[in-house]
Design an enzyme around this catalytic site. Sequence first.
Site, PDB file in Angstrom:
ATOM      1  N   GLY A 146       0.835  -1.225   0.141  1.00  0.00           N
ATOM      2  CA  GLY A 146      -0.098  -0.001   0.021  1.00  0.00           C
ATOM      3  C   GLY A 146       1.006   1.228   0.141  1.00  0.00           C
ATOM      4  O   GLY A 146       0.134   2.274  -0.252  1.00  0.00           O
ATOM      5  N   TYR A 152      10.275   1.476   1.563  1.00  0.00           N
ATOM      6  CA  TYR A 152      11.197   0.209   1.813  1.00  0.00           C
ATOM      7  C   TYR A 152      12.487   0.193   1.217  1.00  0.00           C
ATOM      8  O   TYR A 152      12.957  -0.594   0.708  1.00  0.00           O
ATOM      9  CB  TYR A 152      10.209  -0.963   1.092  1.00  0.00           C
ATOM     10  N   HIS A 158       9.979   2.137   6.595  1.00  0.00           N
ATOM     11  CA  HIS A 158      10.161   0.695   7.158  1.00  0.00           C
ATOM     12  C   HIS A 158      11.337  -0.138   6.873  1.00  0.00           C
ATOM     13  O   HIS A 158      11.532  -1.090   7.513  1.00  0.00           O
ATOM     14  CB  HIS A 158       8.962  -0.108   6.262  1.00  0.00           C
TER      15      HIS A 158
HETATM   16  C1  LIG Z   1      -5.010  -4.864   7.349  1.00  0.00           C
HETATM   17  C2  LIG Z   1      -4.065  -4.437   6.334  1.00  0.00           C
HETATM   18  C3  LIG Z   1      -2.574  -4.150   6.903  1.00  0.00           C
HETATM   19  C4  LIG Z   1      -1.907  -3.576   5.752  1.00  0.00           C
HETATM   20  N1  LIG Z   1      -0.340  -3.415   6.065  1.00  0.00           N
HETATM   21  C5  LIG Z   1       0.209  -3.215   5.005  1.00  0.00           C
HETATM   22  C6  LIG Z   1       1.682  -2.752   5.473  1.00  0.00           C
HETATM   23  O1  LIG Z   1       2.224  -3.346   6.352  1.00  0.00           O
HETATM   24  N2  LIG Z   1       2.587  -2.198   4.362  1.00  0.00           N
HETATM   25  C7  LIG Z   1       2.009  -1.799   3.118  1.00  0.00           C
HETATM   26  O2  LIG Z   1       2.674  -1.231   2.359  1.00  0.00           O
HETATM   27  N3  LIG Z   1       0.790  -1.804   2.946  1.00  0.00           N
HETATM   28  C8  LIG Z   1      -0.133  -2.352   3.825  1.00  0.00           C
HETATM   29  N4  LIG Z   1      -1.544  -2.519   3.546  1.00  0.00           N
HETATM   30  C9  LIG Z   1      -1.841  -2.078   2.274  1.00  0.00           C
HETATM   31  C10 LIG Z   1      -2.219  -3.378   1.432  1.00  0.00           C
HETATM   32  O3  LIG Z   1      -0.904  -3.996   1.085  1.00  0.00           O
HETATM   33  C11 LIG Z   1      -2.653  -2.933  -0.154  1.00  0.00           C
HETATM   34  O4  LIG Z   1      -3.719  -2.580  -0.178  1.00  0.00           O
HETATM   35  C12 LIG Z   1      -2.591  -4.081  -1.138  1.00  0.00           C
HETATM   36  O5  LIG Z   1      -1.053  -4.705  -1.137  1.00  0.00           O
HETATM   37  C13 LIG Z   1      -2.907  -3.720  -2.556  1.00  0.00           C
HETATM   38  O6  LIG Z   1      -2.925  -4.778  -3.348  1.00  0.00           O
HETATM   39  P1  LIG Z   1      -4.553  -5.286  -4.034  1.00  0.00           P
HETATM   40  O7  LIG Z   1      -4.366  -6.597  -4.792  1.00  0.00           O
HETATM   41  O8  LIG Z   1      -5.435  -5.341  -2.777  1.00  0.00           O
HETATM   42  O9  LIG Z   1      -4.950  -3.933  -4.596  1.00  0.00           O
HETATM   43  P2  LIG Z   1      -6.191  -3.528  -5.346  1.00  0.00           P
HETATM   44  O10 LIG Z   1      -6.735  -2.457  -4.685  1.00  0.00           O
HETATM   45  O11 LIG Z   1      -7.240  -4.650  -5.631  1.00  0.00           O
HETATM   46  O12 LIG Z   1      -6.019  -3.058  -6.681  1.00  0.00           O
HETATM   47  C14 LIG Z   1      -5.337  -1.911  -7.055  1.00  0.00           C
HETATM   48  C15 LIG Z   1      -5.877  -1.367  -8.496  1.00  0.00           C
HETATM   49  O13 LIG Z   1      -5.444  -2.290  -9.413  1.00  0.00           O
HETATM   50  C16 LIG Z   1      -6.410  -2.295 -10.236  1.00  0.00           C
HETATM   51  N5  LIG Z   1      -6.373  -3.697 -11.139  1.00  0.00           N
HETATM   52  C17 LIG Z   1      -6.696  -5.088 -10.931  1.00  0.00           C
HETATM   53  N6  LIG Z   1      -6.492  -5.763 -11.855  1.00  0.00           N
HETATM   54  C18 LIG Z   1      -5.992  -5.185 -12.710  1.00  0.00           C
HETATM   55  C19 LIG Z   1      -5.337  -5.419 -14.089  1.00  0.00           C
HETATM   56  N7  LIG Z   1      -5.441  -6.792 -14.939  1.00  0.00           N
HETATM   57  N8  LIG Z   1      -4.920  -4.379 -14.879  1.00  0.00           N
HETATM   58  C20 LIG Z   1      -4.688  -2.999 -14.435  1.00  0.00           C
HETATM   59  N9  LIG Z   1      -5.202  -2.795 -13.027  1.00  0.00           N
HETATM   60  C21 LIG Z   1      -5.781  -3.677 -12.185  1.00  0.00           C
HETATM   61  C22 LIG Z   1      -7.876  -2.480  -9.471  1.00  0.00           C
HETATM   62  O14 LIG Z   1      -8.883  -2.216 -10.135  1.00  0.00           O
HETATM   63  C23 LIG Z   1      -7.324  -1.328  -8.429  1.00  0.00           C
HETATM   64  O15 LIG Z   1      -7.715  -0.074  -8.876  1.00  0.00           O
HETATM   65  C24 LIG Z   1      -2.416  -3.118   4.353  1.00  0.00           C
HETATM   66  C25 LIG Z   1      -3.772  -3.377   4.228  1.00  0.00           C
HETATM   67  C26 LIG Z   1      -4.457  -4.021   4.962  1.00  0.00           C
HETATM   68  C27 LIG Z   1      -5.888  -4.108   4.850  1.00  0.00           C
END
Ligand SMILES: Cc1cc2nc3c(=O)[nH]c(=O)nc-3n(C[C@H](O)[C@H](O)[C@H](O)COP(=O)(O)OP(=O)(O)OC[C@H]3O[C@@H](n4cnc5c(N)ncnc54)[C@H](O)[C@@H]3O)c2cc1C
Length: 225
Positions: A146, A152, A158
Amino acid sequence: MNIFIVYWHPEPASFNAAMLRTAEKVLTAQGHEVRVSDLDAMAFDPVSGRHNFTTRSNPEYYCQRLEEAYAAEHQGFCSLLEDEIRKLEWCDLLIFQFPLWWCSMPAMMKGWLDRVLAYQRTYSEEQNYNLGHFCNKKAMLSLTTGEPAGSYTEDGAHGEINAVLKPLQQGVLAFLGFQVLEPFVAYQPGQLTEQVRINMLEQFSDRLRHLEQEQPILQPAGCDL
Ligand SMILES: Cc1cc2nc3c(=O)[nH]c(=O)nc-3n(C[C@H](O)[C@H](O)[C@H](O)COP(=O)(O)OP(=O)(O)OC[C@H]3O[C@@H](n4cnc5c(N)ncnc54)[C@H](O)[C@@H]3O)c2cc1C
């Protein structure tokens, strides 16, 4: 190669899901055999306990390691865990695909480690690091974050990404004997434009096409437990 992908994300339209589909497509096109454990689709129970086993070493007092050792000797793992262990034994390359949560894996995937990596079946005092059960195999973490890449780095909030991932890459994968490949990290896909995300999937595909030629970043070294 036989490639086993352990995947967790509950949303089929997520970027992680897109990475999984990309990996399946590219690796299969390369002639590899790919098996996937989609933990959310499997409703994988991450909580370890007596239900891991069909055998009982000590019905009075539960000690997971002793039950694992007993099950390893008596074919006593429940069918779910037996299947997962066999996929591990089958693969030449293991990939974990997940979003970084609290600088680690999400709980369902961590629970997979807790339950599947059984004592005396996947590691022991004699079988770890360079003598590990999986020492002829490779493993790679593939993840999304995220936060941006700058968080990183050594000076970032981090710290360097391989330091953040050390408990998984060294404490789990190298410990089991795996040769660990450089992780693939898709930084902050949620904040990027559609085109940059598409480019990122292209970079991922490119990386996957050349995995067989890659040298590991971590070779299991000897260790006295
Ligand atoms: C409990 C919790 C703890 C977390 N801890 C951390 C942490 O320690 N460190 C950190 O850095 N982050 C952290 N996060 C954030 C988390 O890592 C990110 O939200 C996550 O990695 C994003 O990946 P996703 O697959 O969910 O993305 P998504 O939100 O599903 O996707 C991102 C975008 O990509 C688009 N997409 C999907 N498919 C395609 C495609 N084929 N082509 C182009 N675009 C596409 C989607 O529509 C969306 O707009 C945390 C989140 C939570 C809920």
